[in-house]
Write an enzyme that holds these catalytic residues in place. Structure first.
Site, PDB file in Angstrom:
ATOM      1  N   LYS A   1       0.915  -1.321  -0.015  1.00 50.34           N
ATOM      2  CA  LYS A   1      -0.023  -0.132  -0.162  1.00 50.34           C
ATOM      3  C   LYS A   1       0.726   1.090  -0.073  1.00 50.34           C
ATOM      4  O   LYS A   1       0.440   2.098  -0.751  1.00 50.34           O
ATOM      5  CB  LYS A   1      -0.955   0.046   1.246  1.00 50.34           C
ATOM      6  CG  LYS A   1      -1.972  -1.339   1.143  1.00 50.34           C
ATOM      7  CD  LYS A   1      -3.188  -0.860   1.572  1.00 50.34           C
ATOM      8  CE  LYS A   1      -4.438  -1.783   1.182  1.00 50.34           C
ATOM      9  NZ  LYS A   1      -4.402  -2.892   2.452  1.00 50.34           N
TER      10      LYS A   1
ATOM     11  N   LYS B   1      -6.327 -13.212  -5.631  1.00 47.43           N
ATOM     12  CA  LYS B   1      -7.747 -13.383  -5.043  1.00 47.43           C
ATOM     13  C   LYS B   1      -8.529 -12.500  -5.593  1.00 47.43           C
ATOM     14  O   LYS B   1      -8.332 -11.378  -6.031  1.00 47.43           O
ATOM     15  CB  LYS B   1      -7.177 -12.957  -3.581  1.00 47.43           C
ATOM     16  CG  LYS B   1      -6.907 -11.925  -3.174  1.00 47.43           C
ATOM     17  CD  LYS B   1      -7.241 -11.413  -1.805  1.00 47.43           C
ATOM     18  CE  LYS B   1      -7.268  -9.872  -1.344  1.00 47.43           C
ATOM     19  NZ  LYS B   1      -7.866  -9.558  -0.378  1.00 47.43           N
TER      20      LYS B   1
ATOM     21  N   LYS C   1     -11.864  -6.193  -3.600  1.00 42.26           N
ATOM     22  CA  LYS C   1     -12.711  -4.958  -3.959  1.00 42.26           C
ATOM     23  C   LYS C   1     -11.595  -4.181  -4.804  1.00 42.26           C
ATOM     24  O   LYS C   1     -12.137  -3.736  -5.835  1.00 42.26           O
ATOM     25  CB  LYS C   1     -12.886  -4.264  -2.726  1.00 42.26           C
ATOM     26  CG  LYS C   1     -14.021  -4.598  -1.940  1.00 42.26           C
ATOM     27  CD  LYS C   1     -14.219  -3.888  -0.653  1.00 42.26           C
ATOM     28  CE  LYS C   1     -14.553  -4.942   0.473  1.00 42.26           C
ATOM     29  NZ  LYS C   1     -13.860  -4.645   1.840  1.00 42.26           N
TER      30      LYS C   1
HETATM   31  P1  ADP Z   1     -10.739  -6.857   0.238  1.00 44.63           P
HETATM   32  O1  ADP Z   1      -9.692  -7.481   0.260  1.00 44.63           O
HETATM   33  O2  ADP Z   1     -11.905  -7.239  -0.607  1.00 44.63           O
HETATM   34  O3  ADP Z   1     -10.438  -5.348   0.573  1.00 44.63           O
HETATM   35  P2  ADP Z   1     -11.037  -6.892   2.940  1.00 44.63           P
HETATM   36  O4  ADP Z   1      -9.572  -6.697   3.275  1.00 44.63           O
HETATM   37  O5  ADP Z   1     -11.853  -6.143   3.545  1.00 44.63           O
HETATM   38  O6  ADP Z   1     -11.408  -7.577   1.543  1.00 44.63           O
HETATM   39  O7  ADP Z   1     -11.355  -8.342   3.697  1.00 44.63           O
HETATM   40  C1  ADP Z   1     -12.309  -8.592   4.664  1.00 44.63           C
HETATM   41  C2  ADP Z   1     -12.273 -10.128   5.066  1.00 44.63           C
HETATM   42  O8  ADP Z   1     -12.528 -11.006   4.094  1.00 44.63           O
HETATM   43  C3  ADP Z   1     -10.916 -10.444   5.666  1.00 44.63           C
HETATM   44  O9  ADP Z   1     -11.006 -11.573   6.838  1.00 44.63           O
HETATM   45  C4  ADP Z   1     -10.206 -10.967   4.496  1.00 44.63           C
HETATM   46  O10 ADP Z   1      -9.209 -12.017   4.838  1.00 44.63           O
HETATM   47  C5  ADP Z   1     -11.409 -11.785   3.886  1.00 44.63           C
HETATM   48  N1  ADP Z   1     -11.338 -11.983   2.406  1.00 44.63           N
HETATM   49  C6  ADP Z   1     -11.159 -10.849   1.331  1.00 44.63           C
HETATM   50  N2  ADP Z   1     -11.092 -11.417   0.376  1.00 44.63           N
HETATM   51  C7  ADP Z   1     -11.039 -12.734   0.413  1.00 44.63           C
HETATM   52  C8  ADP Z   1     -10.599 -13.734  -0.474  1.00 44.63           C
HETATM   53  N3  ADP Z   1     -10.599 -13.632  -1.942  1.00 44.63           N
HETATM   54  N4  ADP Z   1     -10.745 -15.140  -0.082  1.00 44.63           N
HETATM   55  C9  ADP Z   1     -10.844 -15.436   1.239  1.00 44.63           C
HETATM   56  N5  ADP Z   1     -10.905 -14.360   1.973  1.00 44.63           N
HETATM   57  C10 ADP Z   1     -11.069 -13.010   1.818  1.00 44.63           C
END
Ligand code: ADP
Ligand code: TRP
Length: 347
Positions: free
Chosen positions: A111, A213, A216
Site C-alpha cells: 500500500k 484473490k 474489492k
Molecule cells: P478486500 O480484500 O476485498 O478489500 P477486506 O480486506 O476488507 O477485503 O477483507 C475482509 C475479510 O474478508 C478478511 O477476513 C479477509 O481475509 C477476507 N477476504 C477478502 N478477500 C478474500 C478472498 N478472496 N478469499 C478469502 N477471504 C477473503
C-alpha cells in the site's frame, strides 16, 4: 465462553471472498461463542479518506452483515469508531511497536508503494519515504495498521479471529504485540489470538481475472448485492482457455480458479461432472460458466433481497448499531481499566 473478534473495512460491498473467507464463519461461530463483529471504519481511513463514502459504506456493511445472518441477539455487532477505548489501547501498543517491523509487513509495503506512486520494481520504499522531492507521502496510520488491528482483537481478549488467508501476517503481528505487552508489564492479561477457518484451512477465494484473490480493489469481484444479469456477465467474461488436449492434465491457474469457485458455490455432483469433463478433454467452458453463474445467483439471491430490505430500514440499522456500541464499549472499558492500572495510569 471463548471470545471471537473479527472486522471488515467499509471500503465497498461485500463480495464472495469476504463471505466465504470470513462472514460465513461469523455466522457459524455466533452459535457457540461470545462474538464481537465490527466494521473497521478507522482502518478504512488508512486508504479511503472521504467521510460521505465512509458513512454510506458503514451502513452497507452493517446491512450486509445482518443479511448474511449475523444475529444482533447472539453476537455483538458494532462500528469500530463507536468504541473509543480501542484508540487508547492502540496508542499504548504503538509505544511498544518498532517502526522497522511495521515497515517490513507485506501489506504496508504494497500500500505504501501505491501511496508513493512507485511501482514494484522502483527504488526502495525507504528511499522514497525520505525523498523530500516526492510530493506524495505514506500516512502514518497505514504504518500502524497492525497495532490498531491488534487493539481491536485484544480489547475483548479474543482467542479466535475468523479471517481469510490474506490476514495471516496481520494475525502474526497481533500475536506478537499481545505477547510483548504481557512481557513488558509482567502480566498475563492478554491471551494469544489465533486465526480461525471453518474448514481448518485458510481460504483464498480466487477472482475472475485468471490470477490472484478476489478483492474489492482488484476489480475482479462478484458482490453479494450483484443482480442475476451482472453475475452472468461477470462469470461469462472470466478468463479461460482452449481446453486441455491431454487427459488428466494439470489445470492452469485461470481454469483452477473457475473450479475452485465452483467447488465453493456449487453442489459436489456439479463439480464432479465438470471435473470429469475436464479430465476427459471434453470440457466446454461456456457450459461450465453458465452453470457457475446460475449457482452463484442461487446463492446470492436470498441475501440480495434481504440486503435491500434491511438497507431501507434506517431505524432498525440505527438500533443495531447503538445496541452493539453499548455492549462492545462495556467489554472494552473493562479491559482498558486493567490496562491503565497495569501501566501505572489512573484506571
Ligand atoms: P478486500 O480484500 O476485498 O478489500 P477486506 O480486506 O476488507 O477485503 O477483507 C475482509 C475479510 O474478508 C478478511 O477476513 C479477509 O481475509 C477476507 N477476504 C477478502 N478477500 C478474500 C478472498 N478472496 N478469499 C478469502 N477471504 C477473503
Ligand atoms: N485487516 C482486516 C482486513 O483487511 C480488517 C480488520 C481490522 C480485522 N481489524 C481486525 C480483522 C480485527 C480481524 C480482527 O480484512
Amino acid at each position: 465462553m471463548e471470545i471471537v473478534v473479527s472486522g471488515i473495512r467499509p471500503t465497498g460491498n461485500l463480495h464472495l471472498g469476504n463471505y466465504f473467507g470470513a462472514v460465513k464463519s461469523f455466522v457459524e461461530l455466533q452459535k457457540e461463542y461470545n462474538c464481537f463483529f465490527f466494521i473497521a471504519d478507522w482502518h478504512s481511513l488508512t486508504t479511503h479518506l472521504q467521510p460521505e463514502n465512509i458513512r454510506r459504506s458503514v451502513k452497507t456493511i452493517l446491512a450486509e452483515y445482518l443479511a448474511c445472518g449475523i444475529d444482533p441477539e447472539k453476537a455483538t455487532i458494532y462500528i469500530q469508531s463507536d468504541v473509543r477505548e480501542v484508540a487508547e489501547l492502540y496508542l499504548y501498543l504503538n509505544m511498544n511497536a518498532g517502526i522497522g517491523e511495521l515497515m517490513r509487513t507485506t501489506s504496508f509495503k504494497e500500500k505504501a508503494r501505491q501511496q508513493l506512486r512507485i511501482s514494484n520494481t522502483d527504488a526502495s520504499i525507504e528511499k522514497e519515504i525520505f525523498n523530500e522531492n516526492n510530493k506524495h507521502s505514506v500516512n502514518a496510520g497505514l504504518l500502524t495498521y497492525p497495532t490498531l488491528m491488534c487493539a481491536d482483537i485484544i480489547i475483548h481478549k479474543a482467542v479466535k479471529v475468523p479471517v481469510g488467508k490474506d490476514q495471516e501476517q496481520n494475525m502474526e503481528m497481533a500475536r506478537r504485540f499481545a505477547r510483548r505487552f504481557n512481557a513488558t508489564y509482567h502480566t498475563e492479561l492478554f491471551p494469544e489470538p489465533a486465526s480461525f477457518h471453518l474448514s481448518n484451512k485458510a481460504l483464498k477465494v480466487p477472482g475472475l481475472d485468471g490470477s490472484g484473490k478476489m478483492g474489492k480493489s482488484e476489480g475482479n469481484a462478484i458482490y453479494l448485492i450483484d443482480d442475476e444479469k451482472t453475475i452472468r456477465k461477470k462469470v461469462m467474461k472470466a478468463v479461460s482457455d482452449a481446453g486441455p488436449t491431454e487427459p488428466n492434465s494439470e489445470k492452469p491457474e485461470a481454469i483452477q480458479n473457475l473450479f475452485t469457485l465452483m467447488e465453493i458455490v456449487s453442489a459436489k455432483d456439479t463439480y464432479d461432472f465438470f471435473n470429469d469433463k475436464y479430465n476427459n478433454c471434453e470440457i466446454r467452458y461456456g457450459d461450465m460458466k453458465k452453470q457457475l453463474a446460475e449457482d452463484i445467483n442461487l446463492f446470492c439471491a436470498p441475501i440480495r433481497e434481504k440486503i435491500n430490505d434491511i438497507l431501507a430500514d434506517e431505524v432498525y440499522l440505527d438500533k443495531v448499531a447503538r445496541l452493539g456500541a453499548e455492549k462492545a464499549s462495556e467489554s472494552a472499558a473493562k479491559t482498558l481499566k486493567e490496562v491503565r492500572e497495569i501501566i501505572g495510569f489512573r484506571p
